[in-house]
Write a protein that holds these residues in place. Structure first.
Motif, PDB file in Angstrom:
ATOM      1  N   ALA A  34       0.841  -1.196   0.000  1.00 32.17           N
ATOM      2  CA  ALA A  34       0.000   0.000   0.000  1.00 32.17           C
ATOM      3  C   ALA A  34       0.877   1.247   0.000  1.00 32.17           C
ATOM      4  CB  ALA A  34      -0.924   0.002   1.212  1.00 32.17           C
ATOM      5  N   VAL A  35       0.566   2.174  -0.894  1.00 34.55           N
ATOM      6  CA  VAL A  35       1.255   3.459  -0.956  1.00 34.55           C
ATOM      7  C   VAL A  35       0.243   4.534  -0.566  1.00 34.55           C
ATOM      8  CG1 VAL A  35       2.576   5.035  -2.389  1.00 34.55           C
ATOM      9  CG2 VAL A  35       2.656   2.580  -2.856  1.00 34.55           C
ATOM     10  N   TYR A  36       0.568   5.332   0.441  1.00 37.84           N
ATOM     11  CA  TYR A  36      -0.391   6.278   0.996  1.00 37.84           C
ATOM     12  C   TYR A  36      -0.107   7.706   0.532  1.00 37.84           C
ATOM     13  CZ  TYR A  36      -1.659   2.430   4.067  1.00 37.84           C
ATOM     14  OH  TYR A  36      -2.081   1.212   4.556  1.00 37.84           O
ATOM     15  N   PHE A  37      -1.176   8.386   0.123  1.00 36.84           N
ATOM     16  CA  PHE A  37      -1.091   9.780  -0.293  1.00 36.84           C
ATOM     17  C   PHE A  37      -2.126  10.591   0.475  1.00 36.84           C
ATOM     18  CE2 PHE A  37      -0.049   7.192  -4.058  1.00 36.84           C
ATOM     19  CZ  PHE A  37       1.262   7.598  -4.268  1.00 36.84           C
ATOM     20  N   THR A  38      -1.712  11.726   1.030  1.00 40.52           N
ATOM     21  CA  THR A  38      -2.675  12.610   1.693  1.00 40.52           C
ATOM     22  C   THR A  38      -3.521  13.345   0.659  1.00 40.52           C
ATOM     23  OG1 THR A  38      -1.050  14.403   1.784  1.00 40.52           O
ATOM     24  CG2 THR A  38      -1.220  12.947   3.717  1.00 40.52           C
ATOM     25  N   ASP A  39      -3.046  13.414  -0.572  1.00 40.74           N
ATOM     26  CA  ASP A  39      -3.761  14.123  -1.631  1.00 40.74           C
ATOM     27  C   ASP A  39      -5.111  13.473  -1.925  1.00 40.74           C
ATOM     28  OD1 ASP A  39      -1.251  15.763  -3.106  1.00 40.74           O
ATOM     29  OD2 ASP A  39      -0.713  13.855  -2.173  1.00 40.74           O
ATOM     30  N   ARG A  40      -6.075  14.326  -2.276  1.00 39.66           N
ATOM     31  CA  ARG A  40      -7.316  13.805  -2.828  1.00 39.66           C
ATOM     32  C   ARG A  40      -7.058  13.322  -4.254  1.00 39.66           C
ATOM     33  NH1 ARG A  40     -11.856  16.970  -3.976  1.00 39.66           N
ATOM     34  NH2 ARG A  40     -10.564  18.819  -4.229  1.00 39.66           N
ATOM     35  N   LEU A  41      -7.833  12.328  -4.670  1.00 37.79           N
ATOM     36  CA  LEU A  41      -7.749  11.885  -6.054  1.00 37.79           C
ATOM     37  C   LEU A  41      -8.550  12.843  -6.925  1.00 37.79           C
ATOM     38  CD1 LEU A  41      -6.981   9.924  -8.289  1.00 37.79           C
ATOM     39  CD2 LEU A  41      -8.973   8.534  -7.662  1.00 37.79           C
ATOM     40  N   THR A  42      -7.858  13.501  -7.838  1.00 34.80           N
ATOM     41  CA  THR A  42      -8.476  14.374  -8.836  1.00 34.80           C
ATOM     42  C   THR A  42      -7.742  14.142 -10.140  1.00 34.80           C
ATOM     43  OG1 THR A  42      -6.963  16.248  -8.508  1.00 34.80           O
ATOM     44  CG2 THR A  42      -8.880  16.129  -7.033  1.00 34.80           C
ATOM     45  N   ILE A  43      -8.157  14.804 -11.176  1.00 34.20           N
ATOM     46  CA  ILE A  43      -7.469  14.661 -12.458  1.00 34.20           C
ATOM     47  C   ILE A  43      -6.019  15.140 -12.352  1.00 34.20           C
ATOM     48  CG2 ILE A  43      -8.120  16.928 -13.363  1.00 34.20           C
ATOM     49  CD1 ILE A  43      -7.981  13.540 -15.300  1.00 34.20           C
ATOM     50  N   ASP A  44      -5.740  16.031 -11.404  1.00 29.50           N
ATOM     51  CA  ASP A  44      -4.380  16.553 -11.229  1.00 29.50           C
ATOM     52  C   ASP A  44      -3.474  15.621 -10.439  1.00 29.50           C
ATOM     53  OD1 ASP A  44      -4.979  18.964 -12.600  1.00 29.50           O
ATOM     54  OD2 ASP A  44      -5.871  19.790 -10.770  1.00 29.50           O
ATOM     55  N   THR A  45      -4.071  14.667  -9.708  1.00 32.24           N
ATOM     56  CA  THR A  45      -3.254  13.767  -8.881  1.00 32.24           C
ATOM     57  C   THR A  45      -3.299  12.323  -9.356  1.00 32.24           C
ATOM     58  OG1 THR A  45      -5.082  13.405  -7.321  1.00 32.24           O
ATOM     59  CG2 THR A  45      -3.562  15.214  -6.838  1.00 32.24           C
ATOM     60  N   VAL A  46      -3.971  12.074 -10.470  1.00 35.21           N
ATOM     61  CA  VAL A  46      -4.079  10.708 -10.995  1.00 35.21           C
ATOM     62  C   VAL A  46      -2.715  10.058 -11.166  1.00 35.21           C
ATOM     63  CG1 VAL A  46      -4.623   9.404 -13.084  1.00 35.21           C
ATOM     64  CG2 VAL A  46      -6.326  10.905 -12.101  1.00 35.21           C
ATOM     65  N   ALA A  47      -1.737  10.838 -11.584  1.00 38.78           N
ATOM     66  CA  ALA A  47      -0.411  10.287 -11.880  1.00 38.78           C
ATOM     67  C   ALA A  47       0.231   9.609 -10.678  1.00 38.78           C
ATOM     68  CB  ALA A  47       0.504  11.388 -12.408  1.00 38.78           C
ATOM     69  N   LEU A  48      -0.220   9.941  -9.470  1.00 38.31           N
ATOM     70  CA  LEU A  48       0.330   9.294  -8.281  1.00 38.31           C
ATOM     71  C   LEU A  48       0.049   7.797  -8.260  1.00 38.31           C
ATOM     72  CD1 LEU A  48      -0.655  11.942  -5.554  1.00 38.31           C
ATOM     73  CD2 LEU A  48       1.627  11.523  -6.492  1.00 38.31           C
ATOM     74  N   ALA A  49      -0.948   7.373  -9.030  1.00 37.04           N
ATOM     75  CA  ALA A  49      -1.314   5.953  -9.070  1.00 37.04           C
ATOM     76  C   ALA A  49      -0.481   5.157 -10.073  1.00 37.04           C
ATOM     77  CB  ALA A  49      -2.795   5.810  -9.400  1.00 37.04           C
ATOM     78  N   GLN A  50       0.500   5.799 -10.666  1.00 39.48           N
ATOM     79  CA  GLN A  50       1.368   5.107 -11.622  1.00 39.48           C
ATOM     80  C   GLN A  50       1.988   3.863 -10.979  1.00 39.48           C
ATOM     81  OE1 GLN A  50       2.290   6.275 -14.958  1.00 39.48           O
ATOM     82  NE2 GLN A  50       3.023   4.173 -15.065  1.00 39.48           N
ATOM     83  N   GLY A  51       1.868   2.733 -11.643  1.00 37.33           N
ATOM     84  CA  GLY A  51       2.443   1.497 -11.145  1.00 37.33           C
ATOM     85  C   GLY A  51       1.544   0.734 -10.195  1.00 37.33           C
ATOM     86  N   CYS A  52       0.355   1.266  -9.938  1.00 39.23           N
ATOM     87  CA  CYS A  52      -0.585   0.596  -9.039  1.00 39.23           C
ATOM     88  C   CYS A  52      -1.720  -0.042  -9.839  1.00 39.23           C
ATOM     89  CB  CYS A  52      -1.171   1.586  -8.030  1.00 39.23           C
ATOM     90  SG  CYS A  52       0.053   2.310  -6.907  1.00 39.23           S
ATOM     91  N   ALA A  53      -2.174  -1.182  -9.372  1.00 32.40           N
ATOM     92  CA  ALA A  53      -3.282  -1.871 -10.036  1.00 32.40           C
ATOM     93  C   ALA A  53      -4.620  -1.506  -9.416  1.00 32.40           C
ATOM     94  CB  ALA A  53      -3.079  -3.383  -9.964  1.00 32.40           C
ATOM     95  N   VAL A  54      -4.572  -0.908  -8.213  1.00 30.07           N
ATOM     96  CA  VAL A  54      -5.780  -0.626  -7.452  1.00 30.07           C
ATOM     97  C   VAL A  54      -5.646   0.751  -6.810  1.00 30.07           C
ATOM     98  CG1 VAL A  54      -7.256  -1.394  -5.547  1.00 30.07           C
ATOM     99  CG2 VAL A  54      -6.057  -3.088  -6.951  1.00 30.07           C
ATOM    100  N   VAL A  55      -6.764   1.471  -6.740  1.00 24.63           N
ATOM    101  CA  VAL A  55      -6.797   2.700  -5.941  1.00 24.63           C
ATOM    102  C   VAL A  55      -7.841   2.534  -4.845  1.00 24.63           C
ATOM    103  CG1 VAL A  55      -6.001   4.240  -7.766  1.00 24.63           C
ATOM    104  CG2 VAL A  55      -8.457   3.852  -7.475  1.00 24.63           C
ATOM    105  N   CYS A  56      -7.563   3.130  -3.704  1.00 22.74           N
ATOM    106  CA  CYS A  56      -8.475   3.096  -2.556  1.00 22.74           C
ATOM    107  C   CYS A  56      -8.804   4.549  -2.221  1.00 22.74           C
ATOM    108  CB  CYS A  56      -7.811   2.400  -1.374  1.00 22.74           C
ATOM    109  SG  CYS A  56      -8.853   2.279   0.094  1.00 22.74           S
ATOM    110  N   VAL A  57     -10.097   4.883  -2.198  1.00 27.30           N
ATOM    111  CA  VAL A  57     -10.511   6.284  -2.121  1.00 27.30           C
ATOM    112  C   VAL A  57     -11.532   6.499  -1.020  1.00 27.30           C
ATOM    113  CG1 VAL A  57     -10.017   6.665  -4.558  1.00 27.30           C
ATOM    114  CG2 VAL A  57     -12.311   5.917  -3.853  1.00 27.30           C
ATOM    115  N   PHE A  58     -11.794   7.806  -0.763  1.00 32.95           N
ATOM    116  CA  PHE A  58     -12.722   8.178   0.300  1.00 32.95           C
ATOM    117  C   PHE A  58     -13.761   9.157  -0.241  1.00 32.95           C
ATOM    118  CE2 PHE A  58     -13.351   9.911   4.820  1.00 32.95           C
ATOM    119  CZ  PHE A  58     -14.092   8.802   5.217  1.00 32.95           C
TER     120      PHE A  58
END
Length: 341
Positions: A34-58
């Motif tokens: 698991a890789v943790y980001f304090t950022d909200r998922l938006t179109i501007d932060t999508v790139a943080l999911a690079q290399g991940c097969a799954v995203v977990c959101v709130f």
């Protein structure tokens, strides 16, 4: 498997890591990172999911069509919501992309219902103001007068699991409980009386919102519905901020049609809640106007925040992930026609 966890706070990491380790003990051959980001998922932060097969959101992460398409292009094939509501997800877009999407439909519904009660009790008996006074050596009672809840009428809008838990709580206090829901999921029997929304608003001393956010419920509480409420009644919202037209509520507070407001959610909360802004200038004029009223109580979306609820959220999130990795359907999968609980 690598998971990108967005809108992650230290407490999210604590409980998700507990569940992740428990899952690893059951299936050591399938490690989960698991890789943790304090950022909200938006179109501007999508790139943080690079290399991940799954995203977990709130709740305040954005999963509209452009975001889902961008995630899919990065190789993300599953979206795990660690919440019940999914008004922030374009479910049709996710289905078109063939993405696995699942939520946590219920998690300790009593936690949110109990928080609604806490808001009512605090605002009614002014315990927050009394606490501050006593800390300064002021034991005067002027300005702290409340009402006895026993015998009052409480209207519950939305009779899902949380609304049902709230109905039981207020019934236990000796209140008359009214419920309005076009399709109540649970039988309340002798606990509550089912009425129309108009009847509920007209008769209730306290109105507590426990319904999902959909197009049919957006700004459910507006100038028209506020005018139907019993003058001086209290309004409580622990569901979704956009159930309330905030400007209409402010107007109702100013003319004293609405007697008090307690909210744990706010329509524009995504730029405020879950972060420390104590050293910042909050430039949301609507929120700042709300905070000037002495009969308004705001908490920062903490209704769900109990140990039991956090553990259940984490456990169900990883159970949903296990369904995805095994290629099995999940009972918690999002569907276009699903009704959030």
């Amino acid at each position: 498997m690598k998971i990108a966890v967005f809108s992650a706070q230290p407490y999210d990491r604590r409980f998700l890591d507990e569940a992740r380790i428990a899952e690893l003990e059951k299936t050591p051959s399938a490690p989960i990172e698991a890789v943790y980001f304090t950022d909200r998922l938006t179109i501007d932060t999508v790139a943080l999911a690079q290399g991940c097969a799954v995203v977990c959101v709130f709740v305040n992460d954005i999963l509209d069509a452009p975001v889902l398409q961008a995630l899919h292009a990065l190789g993300v094939r599953a979206v795990l919501l660690r919440c019940a509501g999914f008004n922030n997800v374009d479910v049709q877009a996710g289905e078109r992309l063939g993405m696995f999407m699942a939520r946590v439909p219920t998690y300790a519904p009593e936690a949110v219902a109990e928080h609604a009660l806490a808001l009512v009790m605090t605002l009614n008996r002014r315990t927050h103001r009394a606490y501050a006074r006593v800390r300064e050596g002021n034991f005067a009672l002027d300005g702290l007068l409340g009402m006895t809840l026993h015998g009052k009428t409480v209207g519950i809008v939305g009779a899902g699991q949380i609304g049902t838990a709230a109905a039981h709580i207020f019934k236990g206090l000796g209140c008359t409980v009214l419920v309005s829901d076009p399709a109540p999921q649970l039988q309340l029997g002798a606990i509550a009386t089912r009425v129309t929304l108009e009847q509920l608003l007209a008769q209730s001393d306290i109105v507590s919102l426990h319904c999902p956010l959909m197009e049919a419920t957006r700004h459910l509480i507006n100038a028209t519905s506020l005018a139907l409420m019993k003058p001086g009644a209290m309004l409580v919202n622990t569901s979704r901020g956009a159930l309330i037209d905030t400007m209409a509520v402010i107007a109702a507070l100013k003319c004293k049609q609405l007697g008090a407001l307690a909210i744990d959610v706010y329509e524009q909360e995504s730029d405020l809640f879950f972060h420390d802004h104590s050293s910042d200038i909050i430039d949301d004029d609507v929120f700042q106007r709300l905070m000037t009223f002495p009969n308004v109580l705001v908490t920062g979306h903490q209704g769900f925040f109990t140990v039991e609820a956090m553990r259940e959220i984490a456990a169900v999130t990883f159970a949903n992930l296990a369904c995805h990795t095994r290629g099995e359907p999940s009972a918690n999968a999002l569907a276009v026609n699903a009704r959030p609980t």
